[in-house]
Motif scaffolding. Structure first.
Motif, PDB file in Angstrom:
ATOM      1  N   GLU A  98      28.498  82.074  39.027  1.00  0.00           N
ATOM      2  CA  GLU A  98      29.876  82.197  39.476  1.00  0.00           C
ATOM      3  C   GLU A  98      30.146  83.567  40.116  1.00  0.00           C
ATOM      4  O   GLU A  98      30.904  83.674  41.065  1.00  0.00           O
ATOM      5  CB  GLU A  98      30.793  82.025  38.277  1.00  0.00           C
ATOM      6  CG  GLU A  98      31.869  81.000  38.488  1.00  0.00           C
ATOM      7  CD  GLU A  98      32.562  80.686  37.185  1.00  0.00           C
ATOM      8  OE1 GLU A  98      33.240  81.582  36.673  1.00  0.00           O
ATOM      9  OE2 GLU A  98      32.394  79.554  36.684  1.00  0.00           O
ATOM     10  N   GLU A  99      29.511  84.602  39.573  1.00  0.00           N
ATOM     11  CA  GLU A  99      29.813  85.963  40.049  1.00  0.00           C
ATOM     12  C   GLU A  99      29.519  86.164  41.530  1.00  0.00           C
ATOM     13  O   GLU A  99      30.387  86.645  42.256  1.00  0.00           O
ATOM     14  CB  GLU A  99      29.064  86.992  39.201  1.00  0.00           C
ATOM     15  CG  GLU A  99      29.670  87.170  37.831  1.00  0.00           C
ATOM     16  CD  GLU A  99      29.463  88.579  37.297  1.00  0.00           C
ATOM     17  OE1 GLU A  99      28.496  89.229  37.750  1.00  0.00           O
ATOM     18  OE2 GLU A  99      30.270  89.026  36.473  1.00  0.00           O
ATOM     19  N   PRO A 100      28.291  85.828  41.988  1.00  0.00           N
ATOM     20  CA  PRO A 100      28.043  85.991  43.428  1.00  0.00           C
ATOM     21  C   PRO A 100      28.953  85.112  44.277  1.00  0.00           C
ATOM     22  O   PRO A 100      29.359  85.503  45.368  1.00  0.00           O
ATOM     23  CB  PRO A 100      26.584  85.559  43.600  1.00  0.00           C
ATOM     24  CG  PRO A 100      25.987  85.586  42.254  1.00  0.00           C
ATOM     25  CD  PRO A 100      27.096  85.389  41.268  1.00  0.00           C
ATOM     26  N   TYR A 152      32.214  86.941  44.489  1.00  0.00           N
ATOM     27  CA  TYR A 152      32.027  88.159  45.287  1.00  0.00           C
ATOM     28  C   TYR A 152      32.047  87.827  46.784  1.00  0.00           C
ATOM     29  O   TYR A 152      32.737  88.470  47.570  1.00  0.00           O
ATOM     30  CB  TYR A 152      30.691  88.807  44.904  1.00  0.00           C
ATOM     31  CG  TYR A 152      30.460  90.196  45.459  1.00  0.00           C
ATOM     32  CD1 TYR A 152      31.254  91.266  45.076  1.00  0.00           C
ATOM     33  CD2 TYR A 152      29.423  90.441  46.347  1.00  0.00           C
ATOM     34  CE1 TYR A 152      31.024  92.543  45.570  1.00  0.00           C
ATOM     35  CE2 TYR A 152      29.172  91.714  46.838  1.00  0.00           C
ATOM     36  CZ  TYR A 152      29.985  92.763  46.449  1.00  0.00           C
ATOM     37  OH  TYR A 152      29.747  94.026  46.934  1.00  0.00           O
ATOM     38  N   MET A 153      31.321  86.773  47.143  1.00  0.00           N
ATOM     39  CA  MET A 153      31.278  86.398  48.559  1.00  0.00           C
ATOM     40  C   MET A 153      32.625  85.869  49.035  1.00  0.00           C
ATOM     41  O   MET A 153      33.080  86.207  50.125  1.00  0.00           O
ATOM     42  CB  MET A 153      30.174  85.365  48.790  1.00  0.00           C
ATOM     43  CG  MET A 153      28.794  85.985  48.684  1.00  0.00           C
ATOM     44  SD  MET A 153      27.529  84.997  49.472  1.00  0.00           S
ATOM     45  CE  MET A 153      26.949  84.138  48.078  1.00  0.00           C
ATOM     46  N   ILE A 182      34.207  84.783  52.693  1.00  0.00           N
ATOM     47  CA  ILE A 182      33.271  83.690  52.958  1.00  0.00           C
ATOM     48  C   ILE A 182      33.741  82.439  52.205  1.00  0.00           C
ATOM     49  O   ILE A 182      33.861  82.473  50.983  1.00  0.00           O
ATOM     50  CB  ILE A 182      31.838  84.084  52.527  1.00  0.00           C
ATOM     51  CG1 ILE A 182      31.409  85.360  53.259  1.00  0.00           C
ATOM     52  CG2 ILE A 182      30.865  82.949  52.786  1.00  0.00           C
ATOM     53  CD1 ILE A 182      30.064  85.918  52.820  1.00  0.00           C
ATOM     54  N   ALA A 198      33.987  78.955  50.201  1.00  0.00           N
ATOM     55  CA  ALA A 198      33.140  78.528  49.083  1.00  0.00           C
ATOM     56  C   ALA A 198      31.914  77.750  49.547  1.00  0.00           C
ATOM     57  O   ALA A 198      30.797  77.993  49.064  1.00  0.00           O
ATOM     58  CB  ALA A 198      33.969  77.706  48.106  1.00  0.00           C
ATOM     59  N   GLU A 245      30.292  77.847  52.363  1.00  0.00           N
ATOM     60  CA  GLU A 245      29.331  78.723  53.026  1.00  0.00           C
ATOM     61  C   GLU A 245      28.635  79.641  52.016  1.00  0.00           C
ATOM     62  O   GLU A 245      27.442  79.908  52.122  1.00  0.00           O
ATOM     63  CB  GLU A 245      30.046  79.576  54.073  1.00  0.00           C
ATOM     64  CG  GLU A 245      29.681  79.240  55.493  1.00  0.00           C
ATOM     65  CD  GLU A 245      30.475  80.079  56.474  1.00  0.00           C
ATOM     66  OE1 GLU A 245      29.921  81.062  56.985  1.00  0.00           O
ATOM     67  OE2 GLU A 245      31.669  79.756  56.696  1.00  0.00           O
ATOM     68  N   LEU A 286      24.648  79.838  51.266  1.00  0.00           N
ATOM     69  CA  LEU A 286      23.854  81.074  51.310  1.00  0.00           C
ATOM     70  C   LEU A 286      23.060  81.251  50.020  1.00  0.00           C
ATOM     71  O   LEU A 286      21.896  81.660  50.040  1.00  0.00           O
ATOM     72  CB  LEU A 286      24.767  82.291  51.508  1.00  0.00           C
ATOM     73  CG  LEU A 286      25.213  82.586  52.937  1.00  0.00           C
ATOM     74  CD1 LEU A 286      26.226  83.727  52.935  1.00  0.00           C
ATOM     75  CD2 LEU A 286      24.031  82.953  53.833  1.00  0.00           C
ATOM     76  N   LEU A 287      23.690  80.930  48.894  1.00  0.00           N
ATOM     77  CA  LEU A 287      23.001  81.093  47.605  1.00  0.00           C
ATOM     78  C   LEU A 287      21.865  80.082  47.446  1.00  0.00           C
ATOM     79  O   LEU A 287      20.793  80.411  46.926  1.00  0.00           O
ATOM     80  CB  LEU A 287      23.994  80.950  46.441  1.00  0.00           C
ATOM     81  CG  LEU A 287      25.015  82.072  46.295  1.00  0.00           C
ATOM     82  CD1 LEU A 287      25.988  81.766  45.170  1.00  0.00           C
ATOM     83  CD2 LEU A 287      24.322  83.413  46.050  1.00  0.00           C
ATOM     84  N   ALA A 335      19.012  81.175  49.596  1.00  0.00           N
ATOM     85  CA  ALA A 335      18.314  82.293  48.960  1.00  0.00           C
ATOM     86  C   ALA A 335      17.403  81.792  47.832  1.00  0.00           C
ATOM     87  O   ALA A 335      16.293  82.286  47.641  1.00  0.00           O
ATOM     88  CB  ALA A 335      19.319  83.301  48.406  1.00  0.00           C
TER      89      ALA A 335
END
Lengths: 249, 414
Positions: B364-366, B369-370, B375, B377, B379, B383-384, B387
């Motif tokens: 949840e944290e990243p 943060y994004m 950014i 949700a 997108e 990205l996560l 990664a």
């Protein structure tokens, strides 16, 4: 600019903000000081829209718009920015990708043209320099392997690139040595201007020597309990928070 | 008030007992009648296959190694007619690619095709192997002469487009000190069953990078058996990117035969809807000073189901073994399911083996943060996930190949 009226918020069923009201006009820098557990960070998360922070009463408006009705990304597009107390590491997502996606998302939400890779790099290079953010840092994944100071400089870099109209700095001074504190403060001061306001959350008066506020508020037990000029910060540094928390000095 | 007696149903017994793969045998006589006479070794292989399948069923949930992947109900309609796989490739200088029928009389090819099927044990089951031999018709032979370092990757596309059973045979040999990258592209349309058997031999000091992009239709069933022998100082490096098929089972069995042999078996599966992807790996250490790595990332949305069964088997002579295994799964919805079965079987006393497995949700944290940086949700999530997949795809050294794989992941995320 930002107006908070009678804000009540709970975290995990526990009420942390208990009727907080605060108004920060355009172009001003306000500081909030207060003891641990007074609800300072909760306030910053509620304004930014973090899940799990439930607003039970009150309202927040930014230039007259209802902030609480917006998703976090919409708040960013509306001009809000939170410099995190603990910036989050995102392994596998490169700084440049992250920042370019963020900037273009905001531009898109505002109906502005997106920047291409080259224009973005130019912009970032220009902002990087002043904050001493190296090329090596921006090639790394977001905040991964950054020192405490690098993480805070990185927060200010993001702020410089996204150019919010209202920014909250949540204990940006924590974990910084005096040199890093100067760099970060200069970065913030460079962004000060008539169209932009700041809310600086801190424990210590030290940061306010570098980022001089227009107004200082004392927060205790989920409310603003006193407001004054910059002198109030020095007074608190000398006397502590005891008179606001009901404990003996 | 009325009492309704419970009705007990006796399950219908197969005409054969205990169970047989009768459906896949149904068309076999006709298939054979239309074939030219087989050489003796091939006739024997087929006979073994037929004998096996006349007494045993295709593998399913009753077997320990298939308890998460119940094949028979998914393929019960297939077997009496065989499809023709269309194989296309771009020639690569120095690399010999030919139809298996043209190469099958060469010793190395014949030896590979005649390799004994695995015995039914743990995760291994010979039925799919035998099925391939039973219906052997053609396939691909790839041979890289000693010392040849192929500059370009060999791209092989395999197309199936009818709702039939497809059998695909591949024989690959890298002779000493040669290098090759193979990129298999699976992009079939329709509701077929593709059952493939690949034999690979990486000889002394050779290096094979074997990439498979699985983008078959989400109505297809794909069962793949890959058996690999790696000789002294050779390296087998596999990367499997699976986004396709309704159900896939990717079985990889690598035998590290001589000192210094290494294998890296890596995979990323991105599944959604009702898709099911099973990766079952066995790395066998038969000699000292060998290295094996298994690295799997599984991303599951909707009601998708992922399976990872990975085993490192270290035989008594295989001292100084370096074995590693890591499976990480990301569940994007409540209905998604991941089953993981990591195993170590070690008979040597001086080895280094480790394994780990995690299953979790997006942090949840990243995400916050994004989002707090503007950014959206969707997108941020993409990205996560990208990664997460890159943790494995970044192991690919070739920039062009790695970017191609990353593009496929981004395409899936759209």
């Amino acid at each position: 600019m930002l107006k908070i009226t009678n804000l009540h918020a709970t975290v995990g069923g526990k009420e942390i903000l208990k009727g907080l009201s605060l108004e920060i006009p355009a172009g001003e820098v306000h500081a909030i000081m207060g003891p641990n557990g007074s609800g300072k960070s909760t306030l910053s998360y509620v304004v930014a829209g973090r899940a799990g922070y439930e607003v039970t009463a009150g309202e927040i408006t930014l230039n007259g718009r209802d902030v609480l009705a917006m998703a976090p990304e919409e708040r960013a597009a509306a001009g809000l920015f939170l410099a995190f107390q603990y910036p989050v590491e995102i392994p596998g997502v490169q700084m440049t990708t992250f920042l370019k996606t963020a900037l273009n998302s905001i531009r898109r939400q505002r109906g502005e043209a997106e920047l291409d890779a080259l224009d973005f790099l130019k912009l970032m290079k220009a902002k990087q320099k002043a904050l001493g953010v190296t090329d090596e840092m921006i090639k790394r994944p977001v905040n991964v392997g950054f020192s405490g100071g690098e993480k805070k400089r990185n927060e200010v870099l993001q702020m410089a690139i996204l150019e919010p109209s209202f920014a909250i700095l949540d204990e940006t001074d924590s974990g910084l040595d005096i040199d890093a504190l100067k760099v970060v403060s200069e970065g913030v001061n460079a962004l000060r201007g008539p169209g932009r306001s700041f809310l600086v959350i801190t424990h210590y008066q030290r940061l306010l020597d570098y980022i001089v506020p227009d107004v200082v508020h004392v927060m205790a037990n989920g409310r603003i309990v006193k407001s004054g000029g910059p002198d109030l910060a020095r007074e608190l540094e000398a006397k502590g928070y005891a008179e606001f928390t009901g404990e003996a000095a | 008030m009325s009492n309704v007696a419970a009705i007990k149903k006796t399950p219908e017994k197969s005409a054969f007992f205990p169970e047989t793969a009768e459906r896949v045998l149904a068309g076999w006589a006709a298939f054979m009648a239309a074939r030219p006479k087989d050489p003796e070794w091939l006739a024997q292989l087929r006979a073994q296959g037929a004998d096996y399948l006349k007494t045993r069923d295709l593998p399913g949930a009753k077997l320990e190694g298939w308890k998460y992947t119940n094949l028979p109900p998914l393929v019960k309609q297939f077997g009496d007619t065989l499809g023709q796989t269309l194989v296309t490739f771009d020639p690569v200088p120095g690399v010999l690619v030919q139809p298996l029928t043209a190469a099958q009389d060469m010793d190395w090819v014949r030896e590979m095709l005649s390799r004994p099927a695995p015995v039914q044990d743990a995760n291994a089951d010979p039925a799919l192997w035998h099925l391939c031999n039973l219906y052997y018709r053609d396939g691909i032979a790839i041979d890289v002469p000693a010392g040849t370092e192929a500059q370009n990757a060999l791209n092989i596309a395999m197309a199936c487009d009818e709702d039939l059973l497809y059998i695909v045979h591949t024989a690959i040999r890298l002779q000493p000190n040669s290098r090759l990258t193979i990129i298999e592209d699976h992009r079939g349309k329709g509701a077929f069953w593709k059952n493939a058997l690949s034999h690979i031999r990486v000889e002394e000091g050779a290096h094979l990078v074997h990439i498979r992009i699985q983008e078959d239709s989400d109505k297809a069933v794909y069962t793949q058996t890959t058996e690999v022998e790696v000789m002294k100082g050779g390296t087998y490096e596999a990367v499997a990117l699976y986004t396709g098929a309704k159900m896939s089972r990717n079985q990889v069995h690598v035998r590290l035969m001589e000192p210094g042999a290494a294998c890296h078996i890596n995979g990323v599966s991105l599944m959604r809807g009702e898709q099911h992807a099973d990766t079952t790996i066995l790395a066998e250490h038969l000699a000292p000073h060998c290295e094996s790595n298994q690295n799997m990332r599984t991303i599951l949305g909707d009601r998708a189901h992922g399976v990872f069964q990975g085993k490192i088997h270290v035989h008594r002579p295989a001292q100084k073994t370096d074995g590693y295994q890591l499976s990480k799964a990301l569940l994007l919805s409540e209905g998604a399911e991941m089953d993981t079965k990591p195993e170590l079987e070690i008979y040597a006393d001086d080895v280094k083996c480790s394994h780990g497995a995690t299953t979790g949700r997006l942090d949840e944290e990243p995400m916050f943060y994004m989002q707090s940086r503007g950014i959206p949700a969707d997108e941020a999530r993409a990205l996560l996930i990208e990664a997460f997949a890159a943790e494995v795809l970044d192991l690919v050294k070739d920039d062009v190949v790695r970017e191609n794989l990353a593009d496929r992941v981004r395409e899936w995320l759209k």
